[in-house]
Structures are given as structure tokens and as C-alpha cells.
Design a protein around this motif. Structure first.
Motif, PDB file in Angstrom:
ATOM      1  N   VAL A 218       0.847  -1.198   0.000  1.00  0.00           N
ATOM      2  CA  VAL A 218       0.000   0.000   0.000  1.00  0.00           C
ATOM      3  C   VAL A 218       0.879   1.242   0.000  1.00  0.00           C
ATOM      4  CG1 VAL A 218      -1.625   1.354   1.379  1.00  0.00           C
ATOM      5  CG2 VAL A 218      -1.972  -1.092   1.126  1.00  0.00           C
ATOM      6  N   GLY A 219       1.873   1.261   0.907  1.00  0.00           N
ATOM      7  CA  GLY A 219       2.756   2.419   0.981  1.00  0.00           C
ATOM      8  C   GLY A 219       3.520   2.639  -0.307  1.00  0.00           C
ATOM      9  N   LEU A 220       4.019   1.541  -0.877  1.00  0.00           N
ATOM     10  CA  LEU A 220       4.796   1.630  -2.111  1.00  0.00           C
ATOM     11  C   LEU A 220       3.965   2.219  -3.245  1.00  0.00           C
ATOM     12  CD1 LEU A 220       7.445   0.792  -3.632  1.00  0.00           C
ATOM     13  CD2 LEU A 220       6.253  -1.305  -4.237  1.00  0.00           C
ATOM     14  N   ILE A 221       2.751   1.673  -3.433  1.00  0.00           N
ATOM     15  CA  ILE A 221       1.938   2.110  -4.578  1.00  0.00           C
ATOM     16  C   ILE A 221       1.483   3.552  -4.402  1.00  0.00           C
ATOM     17  CG2 ILE A 221      -0.142   1.679  -5.913  1.00  0.00           C
ATOM     18  CD1 ILE A 221       0.141  -1.270  -5.148  1.00  0.00           C
ATOM     19  N   ILE A 222       1.052   3.904  -3.184  1.00  0.00           N
ATOM     20  CA  ILE A 222       0.629   5.298  -2.984  1.00  0.00           C
ATOM     21  C   ILE A 222       1.816   6.232  -3.234  1.00  0.00           C
ATOM     22  CG2 ILE A 222      -0.208   6.986  -1.297  1.00  0.00           C
ATOM     23  CD1 ILE A 222      -1.893   4.817  -0.071  1.00  0.00           C
TER      24      ILE A 222
ATOM     25  N   VAL B 154      -7.220   8.582  -6.102  1.00  0.00           N
ATOM     26  CA  VAL B 154      -7.131   7.519  -7.113  1.00  0.00           C
ATOM     27  C   VAL B 154      -5.998   6.570  -6.733  1.00  0.00           C
ATOM     28  CG1 VAL B 154      -6.571   7.027  -9.517  1.00  0.00           C
ATOM     29  CG2 VAL B 154      -8.146   8.871  -8.967  1.00  0.00           C
ATOM     30  N   ALA B 155      -4.877   7.169  -6.327  1.00  0.00           N
ATOM     31  CA  ALA B 155      -3.717   6.345  -5.946  1.00  0.00           C
ATOM     32  C   ALA B 155      -4.052   5.444  -4.773  1.00  0.00           C
ATOM     33  CB  ALA B 155      -2.529   7.250  -5.593  1.00  0.00           C
ATOM     34  N   GLN B 156      -4.701   6.001  -3.749  1.00  0.00           N
ATOM     35  CA  GLN B 156      -4.938   5.188  -2.545  1.00  0.00           C
ATOM     36  C   GLN B 156      -5.981   4.106  -2.804  1.00  0.00           C
ATOM     37  OE1 GLN B 156      -7.531   4.942  -0.280  1.00  0.00           O
ATOM     38  NE2 GLN B 156      -8.869   6.690  -0.619  1.00  0.00           N
ATOM     39  N   VAL B 157      -6.988   4.419  -3.634  1.00  0.00           N
ATOM     40  CA  VAL B 157      -7.993   3.388  -3.930  1.00  0.00           C
ATOM     41  C   VAL B 157      -7.330   2.246  -4.707  1.00  0.00           C
ATOM     42  CG1 VAL B 157     -10.071   2.887  -5.269  1.00  0.00           C
ATOM     43  CG2 VAL B 157     -10.004   4.883  -3.790  1.00  0.00           C
ATOM     44  N   ALA B 158      -6.496   2.611  -5.688  1.00  0.00           N
ATOM     45  CA  ALA B 158      -5.800   1.569  -6.458  1.00  0.00           C
ATOM     46  C   ALA B 158      -4.908   0.733  -5.544  1.00  0.00           C
ATOM     47  CB  ALA B 158      -4.971   2.216  -7.564  1.00  0.00           C
TER      48      ALA B 158
ATOM     49  N   ALA C 169      -3.697  -4.320  -2.866  1.00  0.00           N
ATOM     50  CA  ALA C 169      -3.140  -4.969  -1.682  1.00  0.00           C
ATOM     51  C   ALA C 169      -4.158  -5.852  -0.973  1.00  0.00           C
ATOM     52  CB  ALA C 169      -2.593  -3.915  -0.720  1.00  0.00           C
ATOM     53  N   TRP C 170      -5.369  -5.345  -0.756  1.00  0.00           N
ATOM     54  CA  TRP C 170      -6.295  -6.091   0.119  1.00  0.00           C
ATOM     55  C   TRP C 170      -7.239  -6.998  -0.649  1.00  0.00           C
ATOM     56  CZ3 TRP C 170      -3.849  -5.791   4.295  1.00  0.00           C
ATOM     57  CH2 TRP C 170      -3.232  -4.598   4.672  1.00  0.00           C
ATOM     58  N   PHE C 171      -7.565  -6.635  -1.921  1.00  0.00           N
ATOM     59  CA  PHE C 171      -8.484  -7.503  -2.663  1.00  0.00           C
ATOM     60  C   PHE C 171      -7.729  -8.658  -3.320  1.00  0.00           C
ATOM     61  CE2 PHE C 171     -11.507  -3.681  -3.517  1.00  0.00           C
ATOM     62  CZ  PHE C 171     -11.766  -3.622  -2.156  1.00  0.00           C
ATOM     63  N   ALA C 172      -6.437  -8.442  -3.627  1.00  0.00           N
ATOM     64  CA  ALA C 172      -5.712  -9.487  -4.350  1.00  0.00           C
ATOM     65  C   ALA C 172      -4.534 -10.052  -3.566  1.00  0.00           C
ATOM     66  CB  ALA C 172      -5.236  -8.938  -5.698  1.00  0.00           C
TER      67      ALA C 172
ATOM     68  N   ALA D 180     -11.660  -5.448   4.705  1.00  0.00           N
ATOM     69  CA  ALA D 180     -10.544  -4.610   5.164  1.00  0.00           C
ATOM     70  C   ALA D 180     -10.196  -3.557   4.122  1.00  0.00           C
ATOM     71  CB  ALA D 180      -9.325  -5.477   5.461  1.00  0.00           C
ATOM     72  N   GLY D 181     -10.160  -3.970   2.845  1.00  0.00           N
ATOM     73  CA  GLY D 181      -9.807  -3.037   1.777  1.00  0.00           C
ATOM     74  C   GLY D 181     -10.790  -1.897   1.685  1.00  0.00           C
ATOM     75  N   ALA D 182     -12.094  -2.230   1.725  1.00  0.00           N
ATOM     76  CA  ALA D 182     -13.109  -1.181   1.626  1.00  0.00           C
ATOM     77  C   ALA D 182     -12.993  -0.232   2.809  1.00  0.00           C
ATOM     78  CB  ALA D 182     -14.497  -1.812   1.577  1.00  0.00           C
TER      79      ALA D 182
END
Lengths: 186, 275
Positions: free
Chosen positions: A89-93, A117-121, A126-129, A153-155
């Protein structure tokens, strides 16, 4: 100062303090949402903000170190699949919001949209996959269970970061002096 | 408010005397082995061994009792969740079915499911004693040196040691901010409704995070002035050379990890079946 090998000093310190904050907020800063087993983890708002401020490497390491320490100190044993997902999560954001220059006081509508957009992605990946897949791979848990957990958790994290993370970033942006904000008086 | 946490106990026992690096290697290899294997025999042997080591360390029950309750609760919830979501997971894995009791609908207790959930429980139980022990017997100051010793970049090792150093400070800041907020009538407890509670939480997070960011700037300025990161390597005040006991511990855990991997995958499957 010339750039030296690897991480800059401010990144090292941000990783250290960010991880400590992650630990404390992970322990005290979670609010039960009323839905069983789901809470508003304010610590992910912190992670998103620090990834935005200090970049993807800091985000990745705060997620990894902070989550490992939190699990270890308060719960006795790290849950590695979720630790890795926090890092992700931290990396992608951090990667996706690298164009936001919040240190210059720019955090308007455009930046808010990019950040979200970044945080939702990031949370979706991270949490759905990743987290459920790692749960299956490492702990061989039933797929239905881990995907449901990941979905919830993701939502929850998306909403938390979307509301609290955005507000924190905006509050931080206001403390900075805007670049080019000097005006010439007559 | 004051939460208990697992911290270094500073006793004198064979486990405490091991160097941090040796303990870290043991813990990592042990966790990885426990994650990989689903072989009941390996897990039982490892559990027994971990309890022996735990006994050797002479840590007091009161030092870790509080985490046991949390772990037990989590354990139960997880086991129930597995059964609720997938009552026939064991049947799917072991490829046979022995019904014991029929509950309602699709919920039937099978011998395979019980065996599978026993294995899941064992997998956690095997890691927990060593994880607790690692935290109770490793001096945080030595921990960074150990990370560096096993090959982690020293800047990252230093970040970890900064985190350990500042956890108590940040906890104190958090408490002070939240107490002063409560004194001004900002309620964080469950008496408030959720949206209001979140709003109140933000009014604590904002000063905490903004002051932490200032702290980051202050610390990094101080480190910059002292020339942190100028060299390719650094030495550690708390670093100790490996003694015989350390080599012995590392050797044992390597042997255990190898044995467990061989036994687990000997018959080509990760799961050991009694059916």
C-alpha cells in the motif's frame, strides 16, 4: 549536500518515526465501525500521508517495519501476508502520487483527486488481491474466508484513507508556505 | 490507557545470552519453516522444542500473559471463521470424507476438517513461543546491529532502531494529546456516535502527526550534522561477535528447517494426511 549511496537521511528518519507512529496508531487509533471484525484503522491514513510526503521507499518500509513491529509487540507474532500488503500500500501510494509536491503547499482539488485515485488503487491491489493470495499461499486458509476478509478490510481502508488521509494531507499542506505565493505590493 | 507491550526483560539465561543476530536468524528460519510445512509430525516436534526453549529462557509469565489472551481470542475467531466460510476445506485438501456430526445445511463436522484446523492451529502455536521469546530476550539496542549483521542495509537497520527508540515517546505524545483533548470535551470513547468519533480522532491525529513531522526534520538535521550515512558501513556499539552457543543455535535451526522441508515434501505434497 551531495546525494550519497541509497536512502537520504530524511527518508531514514521518516521510516523510523513513521513506523513508530504506525505502531502506536495501529494499537490505539482504531475505531470499531459497528460491523463485526471491521474497524477504521487510522494508521493507514498515516501510512498514506507519509508515502505521499516521503515517497515510495519510505511508504514500503514504514508498512513493512511498522506492521511487523505492531503485530510483534502487541500481538506476539507477525501476520506476514498482511505485513507485506501494508508495505505494498505504501509503495503504490508513494509511486502514484510522486507528482504531488505537497511540501510546496500545493494540495488543491487536482492533488486530492490524484491522491485518492492512488490510494484506492493501492488498497484494491493490496487487500483484494495480494493479501488473500498470500494468506492462501502461506497459511493455506480457505479462499472464501480470506477474500471476504480482504474485501472488508480493503473497503474500510479506502474510506479511512479517503476521509482521514485527505484531511490530514490538507492540514499539512496548509502549514507549508506556498511556492510562488509572494505578492508584490505597490 | 497504558497498554502493555512485549519488551526486553534483561535476565540472565542461555537464551538471553545469545547474540541478537543468532536469535534473529533462528526466528526467521523457524517462522519460514512453520509457514511452509503442513506436516503434523514436524509441527508437533517443533512445538515441543519451542516450549523447551521457552522454559530454558526463564521469562516470567506476567511478562507475556497479556498477549496470550489476545492470541487466544484471535485464534478462536480465526478457527470459527475458517469453519463458517469453508466447512469442507479439510475434505477438499485430504481428498476423503469421514462425517462425524451433521449440524445444519452445509455444515457437517468431518474428521478431515478437524484435522485441517488442528494443523492451522499448530502452525500458529509453533511460531508464537519463539516470537514472544525473541521480543523478550533481545535488547532493542542490539537488534539494529543484528539486522545489519545478517545483511540488511545499515540505514534500514538504523530506521528500525529509531522506530524502537521512538515508540515510547510517541505513545506518550499520543496520550498527552488525547488527554488534553478529552479535558476539552473531545470524547473518543464509544459513547460518541461514529462520525463524531472519527472527527474527534482527527483532532488528535493532526497535532500528533504534524509534531512528528517536525520531529523528523529535527532528528534528520541532527544526524546530517553528525555525518550519518557518509560511510559505506558503520560499526555498532552493541554488536557482539558470535560465540559457540550462537553457532550451535544457528546450526540447530538450519538442521530443523532442512529436516522439516524434507519430511514435508518427501511424498510430494505439502499436507500430511492420516486418512
Amino acid at each position: 549536500m551531495a546525494r550519497r549511496n541509497g536512502l537520504s537521511i530524511i527518508t531514514v528518519v521518516a521510516i523510523g518515526i513513521g513506523s513508530a507512529l504506525f505502531v502506536i496508531l495501529g494499537r490505539f487509533g482504531s475505531i470499531p465501525s459497528g460491523i463485526p471484525n471491521t474497524s477504521i484503522e487510522t494508521t493507514y491514513a498515516l501510512l498514506a500521508l507519509f508515502s505521499l510526503l516521503y515517497g515510495p521507499v519510505a511508504g514500503l518500509l514504514i508498512g513493512l517495519i511498522g506492521h511487523t513491529l505492531k503485530d510483534a509487540i502487541f500481538y506476539g507474532s507477525p501476520w506476514f501476508s498482511w505485513v507485506i500488503s501494508s508495505g505494498l500500500v505504501g509503495l503504490i501510494i508513494g509511486l502514484a502520487s510522486s507528482r504531488i509536491s505537497i511540501a510546496d503547499g500545493h494540495f488543491g482539488r487536482k492533488e486530492i483527486i490524484t491522491f485518492n485515485v492512488a490510494q484506492v488503487a493501492a488498497n484494491a491491489i493490496a487487500w483484494f488481491a495480494v493479501a488473500p493470495l498470500l494468506d492462501i499461499l502461506i497459511y493455506a486458509e480457505p479462499a472464501d474466508k480470506v477474500f471476504t476478509q480482504g474485501l472488508v478490510a480493503g473497503a474500510a481502508n479506502m474510506v479511512t484513507v479517503g476521509v482521514i488521509g485527505t484531511l490530514l494531507a490538507a492540514a499539512f499542506g496548509k502549514t507549508r508556505t506556498k511556492q510562488g505565493s509572494l505578492r508584490k505590493l505597490n | 490507557m497504558r497498554a502493555r507491550m512485549l519488551t526486553f526483560t534483561g535476565q540472565n539465561s542461555p537464551v538471553h545470552r545469545l547474540t541478537g543476530a543468532a536469535k534473529l536468524i533462528v526466528f526467521i528460519l523457524w517462522s519460514v519453516s512453520a509457514m511452509i510445512t503442513y506436516d503434523t509430525r514436524c509441527l508437533l516436534a517443533m512445538l515441543l522444542l519451542s516450549l523447551v526453549v521457552f522454559r530454558m529462557s526463564r521469562v516470567k509469565f506476567s511478562d507475556y500473559a497479556f498477549v496470550l489472551y489476545v492470541i487466544l481470542l484471535f485464534f478462536m475467531l480465526n478457527q470459527i471463521a475458517i469453519f463458517v466460510f469453508s466447512p469442507l476445506e479439510g475434505t477438499r485438501i485430504y481428498g476423503s470424507r469421514h462425517d462425524l456430526v451433521h449440524l445444519v445445511g452445509r455444515y457437517t463436522v468431518t474428521a478431515e476438517q478437524l484435522f485441517y484446523q488442528l494443523n492451522v492451529a499448530l502452525k500458529y502455536a509453533v511460531v508464537i513461543p519463539l516470537a514472544i521469546l525473541f521480543l523478550l530476550t533481545t535488547d532493542p539496542g542490539e537488534f539494529a546491529a543484528s539486522l545489519n549483521r545478517i545483511g540488511v542495509n545499515y540505514k534500514i537497520a538504523y530506521a528500525v532502531s529509531l522506530a524502537l527508540r521512538y515508540i515510547p515517546d510517541i505513545q506518550r505524545d499520543y496520550e498527552q494529546i488525547s488527554f488534553s483533548a478529552q479535558a476539552r470535551g473531545i470524547d473518543l470513547s464509544r459513547r460518541e456516535k461514529l462520525p463524531k468519533r472519527v472527527k474527534n480522532m482527527i483532532s488528535i491525529l493532526t497535532p500528533l502527526i504534524l509534531s512528528s513531522i517536525e520531529r523528523i526534520e529535527r532528528i534528520s538535521a541532527a544526524m546530517e550534522l553528525r555525518g550519518f550515512g557518509a560511510g559505506r558501513r558503520r560499526t555498532w556499539f552493541r554488536s557482539r561477535p558470535f560465540a559457540f552457543a550462537d553457532w550451535l543455535a544457528v546450526g540447530c535451526v538450519c538442521a530443523i528447517a532442512a529436516a522439516s522441508a524434507v519430511i514435508t515434501f518427501y511424498d510430494g505434497s505439502r499436507f500430511y494426511s492420516i486418512f
